[in-house]
Design a protein around this motif. Structure first.
Motif, PDB file in Angstrom:
ATOM      1  N   ARG A  15      94.772 -78.065  92.335  1.00 17.29           N
ATOM      2  CA  ARG A  15      95.587 -78.397  91.076  1.00 17.29           C
ATOM      3  C   ARG A  15      95.533 -80.615  91.082  1.00 17.29           C
ATOM      4  NH1 ARG A  15     100.673 -79.387  88.222  1.00 17.29           N
ATOM      5  NH2 ARG A  15     101.256 -79.365  90.164  1.00 17.29           N
ATOM      6  N   LEU A  31      88.516 -77.761  87.635  1.00 14.45           N
ATOM      7  CA  LEU A  31      89.523 -77.714  86.795  1.00 14.45           C
ATOM      8  C   LEU A  31      89.398 -78.541  86.109  1.00 14.45           C
ATOM      9  CD1 LEU A  31      92.292 -77.398  88.932  1.00 14.45           C
ATOM     10  CD2 LEU A  31      92.397 -75.914  86.757  1.00 14.45           C
ATOM     11  N   LEU A  32      88.186 -79.866  86.946  1.00 11.08           N
ATOM     12  CA  LEU A  32      87.362 -81.284  85.949  1.00 11.08           C
ATOM     13  C   LEU A  32      86.305 -80.316  84.816  1.00 11.08           C
ATOM     14  CD1 LEU A  32      86.090 -83.807  88.499  1.00 11.08           C
ATOM     15  CD2 LEU A  32      87.591 -84.293  86.822  1.00 11.08           C
ATOM     16  N   ALA A  55      89.337 -77.879  92.171  1.00  7.01           N
ATOM     17  CA  ALA A  55      89.085 -79.229  91.846  1.00  7.01           C
ATOM     18  C   ALA A  55      87.750 -79.295  90.583  1.00  7.01           C
ATOM     19  CB  ALA A  55      89.657 -80.123  92.801  1.00  7.01           C
ATOM     20  N   GLN A  56      86.738 -79.024  91.105  1.00  6.12           N
ATOM     21  CA  GLN A  56      85.469 -79.413  90.417  1.00  6.12           C
ATOM     22  C   GLN A  56      85.039 -78.729  88.853  1.00  6.12           C
ATOM     23  OE1 GLN A  56      82.223 -78.796  93.368  1.00  6.12           O
ATOM     24  NE2 GLN A  56      82.412 -80.779  94.140  1.00  6.12           N
ATOM     25  N   GLY A  58      82.799 -82.848  86.803  1.00  2.92           N
ATOM     26  CA  GLY A  58      83.313 -81.077  87.647  1.00  2.92           C
ATOM     27  C   GLY A  58      81.708 -80.845  87.604  1.00  2.92           C
ATOM     28  N   TYR A  88      92.467 -82.563  91.449  1.00  2.00           N
ATOM     29  CA  TYR A  88      92.292 -83.036  90.250  1.00  2.00           C
ATOM     30  C   TYR A  88      93.205 -83.660  88.637  1.00  2.00           C
ATOM     31  CZ  TYR A  88      92.281 -81.685  84.445  1.00  2.00           C
ATOM     32  OH  TYR A  88      92.394 -81.940  83.205  1.00  2.00           O
TER      33      TYR A  88
END
Lengths: 326, 375
Positions: free
Chosen positions: B336, B127-128, B124-125, B136, B339
C-alpha cells in the motif's frame, strides 16, 4: 519479373514473409489445402507445411484471438477473415486486446499480428460479402488500417504489415484481386506504412481515394486530362495512422479536393480528411471539399451494386464542380 | 422459461427403439479430499503429506484474503478505484498457480489476485492496476503472463493462441486460462475450447464457479447439470472439484498440466466455490441475494478447513497463525505504501506505449497535447 494480379501479389508477399521469418504463420478458414476462398494462400500449405499454415474451425472471433495469443508469444501471425462482413466478431479482439495489449502492459507484451480481409462490392457476391467499413477500424487507436490498390502496393504494404511490430488490419479490395496485372518484383522491399502514394501529378484538383476507388479516380483523371483539367491522384493506402502531410501539400498546390470512397457518406473516413483540410488547409482551398461516396444505405445485392459504387462519372462531375467554383 | 427436465426427456433416445443407438456417453466426476471440517477422503494426493508446501499454500491464501480486505478498505476511502474481491474463493487461484511451473503462462481474470501474487506479482503492482495505472501490468515476475482480461472470456482465445505457440515450438509447458462461471455463457469460451480440443493444445481452462455472474445465479446461466460438461462438447476432458478444497484444486490442476505438458492436450476444471463478497466494490449484492444465503456458505470457505487439517496434523499452531497474520499485514501495508508513494505517470505516457515507434501523425498530436498544457 512476374506479371501478377493483386491476389497473386498477396500470395507472393505471404510466401516471401514466411521464407524470411520463421515466426510468420498463417491461420484462417480454408487457408490450407483450399488456398483460401480467393486463393490468396494458394500453394503455401504444400510449400511451408502444416505448422505454418493452419486451417482453423469456422470462428472469426477465435481466429483474431488466437492471433493475439500467438503474437504475444513472439510469433507473427497472419489471420485471414474470408470477407469483411465476417470481420465483426473479431472487433472485440481488435478493440479490446490487439490494439491495446502493448499499451495496457506498458510494453511488456505486444501484438505483431496482421488480420487480412477482402473488402468492397462489385464482385456480385451474396449479402455480407461487399462491406466497406474501414472507418470503423481506422477509429481504433493502436491499430493500423491498410488498404492496397495495386499488385505492387499489395506486395510492399503486406510485407510492411507483417514486419510491423504492432497489429495491422489489411483490407484487400476483392474487386481488384484480378482486375489488373502488373510486374511485381519479389525483392522483399516493404513500403512505408505511414505515407500516402501520389500516383499522378496534377495542378488543378486533388483526387483522394483508397482501395478499389483508386482505379476509378485514375480513370477519371484520364478523362479530365482530355478536358484540360490536370488532376493529382493520391492513394491514401494507410488510413491509420493517416499521412495528412501529403494530402495537404497537394491541396496547397491545387486548391481543390475531391475525396472518394466506396463506404457510405456519414462518418466515412472522408469526413476525417475533409475536417483536417478545413482545419489545416483552409487557406489553400479555393472551392468546397467535395466527397464522392456511396449513399447512407446498406450495400445492395448484386443487381443494384453497380448503382451503389461511385463511378468515374461521379468523380469527374465533382472535380468539375470544384474546378469551376468561382 | 423452458422446463429443463422436460427438454431432456424429449431428446433422450428411447432405448426401446432398435433404430436408435447411443453414439456418445459422458460423465463428469466430482473430486474432494478435504471437507468443510478438514476431514479427509481416501486417496490423498502427495501435497497432503507435504507440510512445507501446504503451509506455503495456506500463507498464500491468507495473504490473498488480507490483501483483498485492505483493497476494499482502500477503495472505500478513494485510494484505489473499483475493486473485485475474491473473498471465499482463494483456494482456486492459489491452488492452480501452485500447480503451475514458472514458465507456464497464466491468463487470469480480474479476480485471480491469489494466482498473480503466487506467481510473483507484488501487492503494489496489483494496487497500481486497481488504482488506475497501466504500470501495474508492466513489471511482473512471470513476464509472459497476460494482464487480467476485463471483458469476460476474451482471454480464452488468447490462451489457445499461447498454447498453439507452445505446441508449434515443441515446448513442454502449458497455458492456464482462468474463467468465471459467467464466461461459460459466451461464444469466445466455446470457440476456444473447441480449438483446444481439435488441435490437442497444451492448455488448462479453470472455471471458478462462484455461483454468481454479478446478479445472475448459476441456475439462470445454464440448464447444463455441470459447467464442466460444456468442455465435453469440444472433446476436452473435464472434471468438477470442490473449489474450496485447495488439495483438490491443486491435484486436479497438477494432473491436467502434466497431461498438457506431455502432449495429451487440453483439460477443463470446474471449481465449485462461492463469492462471499459483492461482485465489486461498485456492487450491492443484497439487491439480488439474501444474507442468509451468504451466511450459509461461510462454513465451507477454504481457509478454515485447511487450517483445521494442518492443526490436526500438528503442522500449524496459534502462534504460527498470529505470526502469519502479522507478516501478511506487513506485506500488504508495504505494498500500500509503495503504491501510494508512486506518483501518476506523465500524461504523455498515453501516447508512448501505443506503438513500438510513435507514428508521425501521432507525434504531432503528442506535441500539441504537451503544448496545450495537458502534459
Amino acid at each position: 519479373m512476374a506479371e501478377l494480379t493483386m491476389v497473386g501479389a498477396v500470395t507472393m508477399a505471404l510466401a516471401r514473409a514466411m521464407e524470411d521469418d520463421p515466426r510468420v504463420v498463417l491461420l484462417g478458414e480454408d487457408v490450407g489445402a483450399d488456398g483460401g476462398v480467393f486463393r490468396a494462400t494458394d500453394g503455401l500449405l504444400a510449400r511451408f507445411g502444416r505448422d505454418r499454415v493452419l486451417d482453423t474451425p469456422l470462428a472469426e472471433l477465435l481466429i483474431s484471438g488466437v492471433c493475439v495469443g500467438l503474437a504475444a508469444q513472439g510469433f507473427r501471425p497472419v489471420g485471414e477473415i474470408q470477407f469483411m462482413g465476417f470481420l465483426y466478431p473479431a472487433f472485440d479482439q481488435l478493440v479490446n486486446h490487439a490494439s491495446r495489449l502493448r499499451n495496457r502492459s506498458r510494453g511488456r507484451l505486444s501484438c505483431p499480428m496482421v488480420l487480412r480481409a477482402p473488402m468492397g462490392a462489385g464482385i456480385h457476391a451474396p449479402e455480407h460479402h461487399s462491406e466497406s467499413t474501414e472507418a470503423m477500424l481506422a477509429h481504433i487507436p493502436g491499430l493500423r488500417t491498410v488498404i492496397p490498390s495495386s499488385p505492387r502496393r499489395a506486395y510492399g504494404l503486406l510485407l510492411a504489415a507483417i514486419r510491423d511490430p504492432d497489429p495491422v488490419v489489411f483490407l484487400e479490395p476483392s474487386r481488384l484481386y484480378r482486375a489488373l496485372r502488373e510486374e511485381v518484383a519479389d525483392d522483399g522491399q516493404a513500403l512505408p506504412l505511414d505515407t500516402c502514394f501520389r500516383l499522378r501529378e496534377g495542378r488543378d484538383v486533388t483526387l483522394v481515394a483508397w482501395g478499389a476507388m483508386v482505379k476509378e479516380a485514375l480513370a477519371a483523371a484520364d478523362d479530365l486530362a482530355a478536358e484540360g483539367v490536370l488532376a493529382e491522384v493520391i492513394d491514401v493506402a494507410t488510413l491509420a495512422p493517416l499521412d495528412m502531410d501529403t494530402i495537404l501539400a497537394s491541396v496547397a498546390k491545387t486548391g481543390r479536393c475531391v475525396i472518394i470512397h466506396e463506404a457510405p457518406l456519414t462518418g466515412g473516413f472522408g469526413a476525417e480528411i475533409a475536417a483536417r483540410l478545413a482545419g489545416q488547409g483552409l487557406m489553400s482551398l479555393m472551392a468546397p471539399v467535395e466527397r464522392v461516396t456511396a449513399p447512407d444505405v446498406v450495400v445492395p445485392l448484386a443487381r443494384l451494386e453497380g448503382h451503389y459504387i461511385p463511378s468515374r462519372t461521379h468523380i469527374e462531375e465533382a472535380a468539375r464542380r470544384a474546378v469551376g467554383y468561382a | 422459461m423452458p422446463d429443463v427436465a422436460t427438454n431432456l426427456q424429449r431428446v433422450h433416445p428411447d432405448r426401446s427403439h432398435p433404430e436408435r443407438t447411443v453414439v456418445a456417453r459422458f460423465e463428469i466426476c466430482y473430486r474432494r479430499y478435504l471437507d468443510a471440517d478438514g476431514n479427509t477422503a481416501d486417496g490423498l494426493p502427495p501435497l497432503a503429506r507435504d507440510a512445507d508446501r501446504l503451509r506455503a499454500l495456506y500463507r498464500a491464501m491468507t495473504l490473498t484474503r488480507l490483501f483483498d480486505k485492505r483493497a476494499v478498505a482502500m477503495q472505500r476511502i478513494g485510494q484505489i478505484g473499483t475493486y473485485a474481491s475474491s473473498l471465499g474463493q482463494e483456494a482456486v487461484p492459489v491452488g492452480v498457480a501452485a500447480a503451475m511451473a514458472q514458465n507456464d503462462v497464466l491468463l487470469p481474470t480480474y479476480r485471480d489476485q491469489g494466482a498473480m501474487l503466487w506467481r510473483g506479482v507484488t501487492p503494489a503492482q496489483l494496487l497500481l492496476s486497481w488504482g488506475g495505472d497501466e504500470r501495474g501490468n508492466q513489471h511482473w515476475g512471470p513476464a509472459e503472463d497476460f494482464p487480467p482480461a476485463i471483458p469476460i472470456a476474451s482471454q480464452a482465445p488468447h490462451a489457445v493462441g499461447v498454447a498453439t505457440a507452445i505446441k508449434l515450438r515443441g515446448e513442454h509447458r502449458a497455458a492456464v486460462c482462468m474463467l468465471g462461471d459467467g464466461a461459460t455463457s459466451k461464444g469466445d469460451f466455446y470457440e476456444a475450447l473447441n480449438l483446444a480440443g481439435v488441435w490437442s493444445l497444451p492448455v488448462l481452462f479453470v472455471v471458478t464457479n462462484n455461483q454468481w455472474a454479478i446478479s445472475l445465479p448459476r441456475a439462470s446461466q445454464s440448464a447444463a447439470e455441470t459447467l464442466a460438461q460444456k468442455a465435453i462438447a469440444g472433446g476436452v476432458p473435464a472434471e468438477q472439484v470442490d473449489g474450496n478444497d485447495v488439495l483438490a484444486v491443486h491435484q486436479a490442476a497438477t494432473e491436467a498440466l502434466e497431461r498438457a505438458r506431455s502432449g495429451l492436450g487440453a483439460s477443463l476444471i470446474e471449481a465449485l466455490t462461492y463469492r462471499l463478497s459483492d461482485h465489486t466494490t461498485a456492487d450491492d449484492a443484497s439487491r439480488y441475494r439474501s444474507t442468509e444465503e451468504v451466511s450459509a456458505h461461510w462454513p465451507a470457505e477454504p481457509l478454515t478447513r485447511l487450517r483445521a487439517y494442518l492443526g490436526r496434523l500438528g503442522w500449524w499452531s496459534k502462534a504460527d497463525e498470529e505470526a502469519l497474520l502479522k507478516d501478511c499485514e506487513r506485506i500488504v501495508e508495504e505494498g500500500r505504501a509503495a503504491y501510494l508513494a508512486m506518483p501518476a505517470d506523465h500524461p504523455t505516457a498515453m501516447f508512448d506505449h501505443l506503438f513500438a515507434t510513435l507514428p508521425r501523425s501521432l507525434a504531432v498530436q503528442r506535441r500539441r497535447f504537451e503544448e496545450n498544457g495537458h502534459g
